[in-house]
Design a protein around this motif. Structure first.
Motif, PDB file in Angstrom:
ATOM      1  N   MET A   1      35.642 -66.385   4.031  1.00  0.00           N
ATOM      2  CA  MET A   1      34.276 -65.875   4.062  1.00  0.00           C
ATOM      3  C   MET A   1      34.135 -64.675   3.117  1.00  0.00           C
ATOM      4  SD  MET A   1      32.042 -64.610   7.353  1.00  0.00           S
ATOM      5  CE  MET A   1      33.049 -63.154   7.702  1.00  0.00           C
ATOM      6  N   ARG A   2      35.151 -63.840   3.057  1.00  0.00           N
ATOM      7  CA  ARG A   2      35.141 -62.699   2.142  1.00  0.00           C
ATOM      8  C   ARG A   2      35.130 -63.170   0.689  1.00  0.00           C
ATOM      9  NH1 ARG A   2      33.474 -57.980   0.312  1.00  0.00           N
ATOM     10  NH2 ARG A   2      35.078 -56.762  -0.755  1.00  0.00           N
ATOM     11  N   VAL A   3      35.929 -64.189   0.381  1.00  0.00           N
ATOM     12  CA  VAL A   3      35.920 -64.752  -0.977  1.00  0.00           C
ATOM     13  C   VAL A   3      34.534 -65.299  -1.302  1.00  0.00           C
ATOM     14  CG1 VAL A   3      36.882 -66.532  -2.484  1.00  0.00           C
ATOM     15  CG2 VAL A   3      38.379 -65.297  -0.911  1.00  0.00           C
ATOM     16  N   ALA A   4      33.925 -66.003  -0.340  1.00  0.00           N
ATOM     17  CA  ALA A   4      32.589 -66.562  -0.547  1.00  0.00           C
ATOM     18  C   ALA A   4      31.563 -65.460  -0.792  1.00  0.00           C
ATOM     19  CB  ALA A   4      32.177 -67.404   0.662  1.00  0.00           C
ATOM     20  N   GLU A   5      31.664 -64.380  -0.020  1.00  0.00           N
ATOM     21  CA  GLU A   5      30.742 -63.254  -0.193  1.00  0.00           C
ATOM     22  C   GLU A   5      30.832 -62.676  -1.599  1.00  0.00           C
ATOM     23  OE1 GLU A   5      30.522 -58.602   1.146  1.00  0.00           O
ATOM     24  OE2 GLU A   5      31.516 -59.997   2.494  1.00  0.00           O
ATOM     25  N   LEU A   6      32.053 -62.500  -2.095  1.00  0.00           N
ATOM     26  CA  LEU A   6      32.240 -61.951  -3.442  1.00  0.00           C
ATOM     27  C   LEU A   6      31.783 -62.939  -4.510  1.00  0.00           C
ATOM     28  CD1 LEU A   6      35.718 -60.283  -2.883  1.00  0.00           C
ATOM     29  CD2 LEU A   6      33.559 -59.093  -3.308  1.00  0.00           C
ATOM     30  N   ASP A   7      32.038 -64.224  -4.263  1.00  0.00           N
ATOM     31  CA  ASP A   7      31.626 -65.238  -5.241  1.00  0.00           C
ATOM     32  C   ASP A   7      30.108 -65.339  -5.326  1.00  0.00           C
ATOM     33  OD1 ASP A   7      32.420 -67.330  -7.100  1.00  0.00           O
ATOM     34  OD2 ASP A   7      31.580 -68.738  -5.651  1.00  0.00           O
ATOM     35  N   MET A   8      29.419 -65.026  -4.228  1.00  0.00           N
ATOM     36  CA  MET A   8      27.955 -65.053  -4.224  1.00  0.00           C
ATOM     37  C   MET A   8      27.338 -63.777  -4.808  1.00  0.00           C
ATOM     38  SD  MET A   8      27.111 -66.492  -0.423  1.00  0.00           S
ATOM     39  CE  MET A   8      27.617 -68.114   0.146  1.00  0.00           C
ATOM     40  N   HIS A   9      28.128 -62.730  -4.913  1.00  0.00           N
ATOM     41  CA  HIS A   9      27.603 -61.433  -5.322  1.00  0.00           C
ATOM     42  C   HIS A   9      27.152 -61.491  -6.786  1.00  0.00           C
ATOM     43  CE1 HIS A   9      27.049 -57.170  -5.699  1.00  0.00           C
ATOM     44  NE2 HIS A   9      27.561 -56.927  -4.499  1.00  0.00           N
ATOM     45  N   PRO A  10      25.878 -61.246  -7.072  1.00  0.00           N
ATOM     46  CA  PRO A  10      25.396 -61.391  -8.456  1.00  0.00           C
ATOM     47  C   PRO A  10      25.950 -60.345  -9.417  1.00  0.00           C
ATOM     48  CG  PRO A  10      23.687 -60.453  -7.059  1.00  0.00           C
ATOM     49  CD  PRO A  10      24.798 -60.863  -6.147  1.00  0.00           C
ATOM     50  N   LEU A  11      26.499 -59.250  -8.897  1.00  0.00           N
ATOM     51  CA  LEU A  11      27.029 -58.205  -9.768  1.00  0.00           C
ATOM     52  C   LEU A  11      28.541 -58.218  -9.865  1.00  0.00           C
ATOM     53  CD1 LEU A  11      24.739 -55.163  -8.855  1.00  0.00           C
ATOM     54  CD2 LEU A  11      24.550 -56.727 -10.784  1.00  0.00           C
ATOM     55  N   ASP A  12      29.192 -59.120  -9.152  1.00  0.00           N
ATOM     56  CA  ASP A  12      30.650 -59.189  -9.244  1.00  0.00           C
ATOM     57  C   ASP A  12      31.047 -59.712 -10.618  1.00  0.00           C
ATOM     58  OD1 ASP A  12      33.376 -59.137  -8.072  1.00  0.00           O
ATOM     59  OD2 ASP A  12      33.259 -61.292  -8.415  1.00  0.00           O
TER      60      ASP A  12
ATOM     61  N   PRO B   1      27.975 -45.940 -10.269  1.00  0.00           N
ATOM     62  CA  PRO B   1      27.473 -45.928  -8.894  1.00  0.00           C
ATOM     63  C   PRO B   1      26.008 -45.485  -8.842  1.00  0.00           C
ATOM     64  CG  PRO B   1      29.639 -44.897  -9.012  1.00  0.00           C
ATOM     65  CD  PRO B   1      29.191 -45.137 -10.432  1.00  0.00           C
ATOM     66  N   GLY B   2      25.216 -46.207  -8.081  1.00  0.00           N
ATOM     67  CA  GLY B   2      23.797 -45.883  -7.969  1.00  0.00           C
ATOM     68  C   GLY B   2      22.922 -46.580  -8.988  1.00  0.00           C
ATOM     69  N   GLU B   3      23.547 -47.292  -9.929  1.00  0.00           N
ATOM     70  CA  GLU B   3      22.778 -47.970 -10.980  1.00  0.00           C
ATOM     71  C   GLU B   3      22.681 -49.482 -10.750  1.00  0.00           C
ATOM     72  OE1 GLU B   3      23.902 -44.903 -14.637  1.00  0.00           O
ATOM     73  OE2 GLU B   3      24.839 -46.887 -14.549  1.00  0.00           O
ATOM     74  N   TYR B   4      23.309 -49.967  -9.679  1.00  0.00           N
ATOM     75  CA  TYR B   4      23.255 -51.403  -9.409  1.00  0.00           C
ATOM     76  C   TYR B   4      21.842 -51.803  -8.994  1.00  0.00           C
ATOM     77  CZ  TYR B   4      28.376 -51.060  -9.089  1.00  0.00           C
ATOM     78  OH  TYR B   4      29.704 -50.837  -9.343  1.00  0.00           O
ATOM     79  N   ARG B   5      21.391 -52.934  -9.505  1.00  0.00           N
ATOM     80  CA  ARG B   5      20.089 -53.469  -9.123  1.00  0.00           C
ATOM     81  C   ARG B   5      20.269 -54.937  -8.757  1.00  0.00           C
ATOM     82  NH1 ARG B   5      19.679 -48.924  -9.011  1.00  0.00           N
ATOM     83  NH2 ARG B   5      18.179 -47.527 -10.030  1.00  0.00           N
ATOM     84  N   MET B   6      19.759 -55.314  -7.580  1.00  0.00           N
ATOM     85  CA  MET B   6      19.881 -56.690  -7.100  1.00  0.00           C
ATOM     86  C   MET B   6      18.569 -57.137  -6.511  1.00  0.00           C
ATOM     87  SD  MET B   6      23.571 -56.358  -5.143  1.00  0.00           S
ATOM     88  CE  MET B   6      23.397 -57.938  -4.330  1.00  0.00           C
ATOM     89  N   MET B   7      18.318 -58.446  -6.581  1.00  0.00           N
ATOM     90  CA  MET B   7      17.173 -59.018  -5.898  1.00  0.00           C
ATOM     91  C   MET B   7      17.431 -58.989  -4.392  1.00  0.00           C
ATOM     92  SD  MET B   7      14.934 -59.927  -8.171  1.00  0.00           S
ATOM     93  CE  MET B   7      13.908 -61.142  -7.340  1.00  0.00           C
ATOM     94  N   GLN B   8      16.375 -58.771  -3.609  1.00  0.00           N
ATOM     95  CA  GLN B   8      16.542 -58.697  -2.160  1.00  0.00           C
ATOM     96  C   GLN B   8      17.102 -60.010  -1.600  1.00  0.00           C
ATOM     97  OE1 GLN B   8      16.130 -55.918  -0.286  1.00  0.00           O
ATOM     98  NE2 GLN B   8      17.078 -57.129   1.346  1.00  0.00           N
ATOM     99  N   GLU B   9      16.738 -61.136  -2.204  1.00  0.00           N
ATOM    100  CA  GLU B   9      17.251 -62.423  -1.747  1.00  0.00           C
ATOM    101  C   GLU B   9      18.776 -62.485  -1.853  1.00  0.00           C
ATOM    102  OE1 GLU B   9      13.042 -63.142  -3.108  1.00  0.00           O
ATOM    103  OE2 GLU B   9      14.782 -62.005  -3.818  1.00  0.00           O
ATOM    104  N   ASP B  10      19.309 -61.881  -2.926  1.00  0.00           N
ATOM    105  CA  ASP B  10      20.753 -61.872  -3.102  1.00  0.00           C
ATOM    106  C   ASP B  10      21.426 -60.962  -2.073  1.00  0.00           C
ATOM    107  OD1 ASP B  10      20.833 -63.653  -5.272  1.00  0.00           O
ATOM    108  OD2 ASP B  10      20.336 -62.052  -6.673  1.00  0.00           O
ATOM    109  N   VAL B  11      20.762 -59.870  -1.736  1.00  0.00           N
ATOM    110  CA  VAL B  11      21.290 -58.970  -0.716  1.00  0.00           C
ATOM    111  C   VAL B  11      21.322 -59.686   0.630  1.00  0.00           C
ATOM    112  CG1 VAL B  11      20.912 -56.817   0.541  1.00  0.00           C
ATOM    113  CG2 VAL B  11      20.475 -56.915  -1.926  1.00  0.00           C
TER     114      VAL B  11
END
Length: 258
Positions: free
Chosen positions: A175-186, A126-136
């Motif tokens: 929509m929840r499945v889509a959100e998780l599938d788009m998540h770059p850290l999932d 926790p706290g170590e995740y890094r994502m591009m703002q576009e992905d957020v």
């Protein structure tokens, strides 16, 4: 402050049956439908059952159908109706009635439990995740959902076909499945979970025919169809009919047989 007398028809009854009851009730400037329902409850029908909580359009509790359209009662202003209009308030049609305007939305919580949760990447705490703002930004829209279930109610796959419910998660949870599938850290794929495949095989993605009725009733303005369901369908189809994936599966099955 000006006021007038409005005519309301409110559904009264329970799981055994019921019907519309007529009310004539005072309406004041700036009021919303939920205000009027509360006034009916306070002055004419003290046993009227209605579910509500925040009265600010953020809890999703006061979902109902107003003149046949799924809406939040607390966000539907009386000023959108004419003074001569009769306003009909009924419970969400897609779900079983408990009493009056209260429905049993347990179906939605069951579907929520069937969607596998986010899988954190190995080696990161926790706290170590890094994502591009576009992905957020891409999936942030979907997190605005207030669980009002208006999209679930208006989706004709659920609304008009009770037999589809066991196989179809509905737009909110696709929509929840889509959100998780788009998540770059999932890291679901690392565990053998293919979210695109489960969307198709387990959550009924193929039942959706993208009429956009779910998007039209969303009080948060989430573009459920355009930004979640259509992209998820495209990725599921690409995955299923990709010739390299097909060839790889054939090779794996042949290797296993040998």
């Amino acid at each position: 402050m000006s006021s007038y007398k409005a005519r309301f028809k409110v559904w009264r009854g329970d799981v055994k049956g019921g019907g519309l009851e007529d009310f004539e009730i005072e309406v004041n400037d700036g009021e919303v439908v939920l205000d009027i329902i509360h006034r009916i409850q306070a002055t004419q029908a003290p046993d009227l059952a209605v579910r509500w909580n925040c009265k600010a359009g953020k809890c999703g509790s006061c979902s109902a159908e107003i003149n046949g359209r799924p809406r939040l009662m607390c966000m539907t202003r009386m000023s959108v109706f004419t003074q001569e209009e009769t306003i009909t308030v009924t419970p969400l049609r897609a779900f079983p009635v408990v009493r009056d305007l209260v429905t049993d939305v347990g179906f939605n919580y069951q579907k929520a439990r069937e969607v596998p949760a986010f899988v954190p990447p190995a080696g990161l705490g926790p706290g170590e995740y890094r994502m591009m703002q576009e992905d957020v930004d891409r999936s942030q829209e979907f997190r605005k959902c207030i669980e009002c279930f208006l999209c679930q109610d208006t989706c004709h796959v659920v609304r008009d076909h009770e037999e589809n419910k066991p196989a179809f998660a509905g737009p909110r949870f696709l929509m929840r499945v889509a959100e998780l599938d788009m998540h770059p850290l999932d890291a679901a794929a690392d565990t053998g979970l293919d979210r695109k495949k489960t969307a198709q095989d387990e959550h009924g993605l193929g039942y959706c025919n993208i009429t956009k009725c779910c998007t039209e009733v969303c009080p948060e303005g989430i573009r459920i169809t355009d930004n979640a369901l259509i992209p998820l369908k495209e990725r599921a189809v690409d995955r299923k009919y990709d010739p390299l994936v097909w060839l790889g599966s054939k090779i794996r099955r042949r290797s296993a047989a040998d």
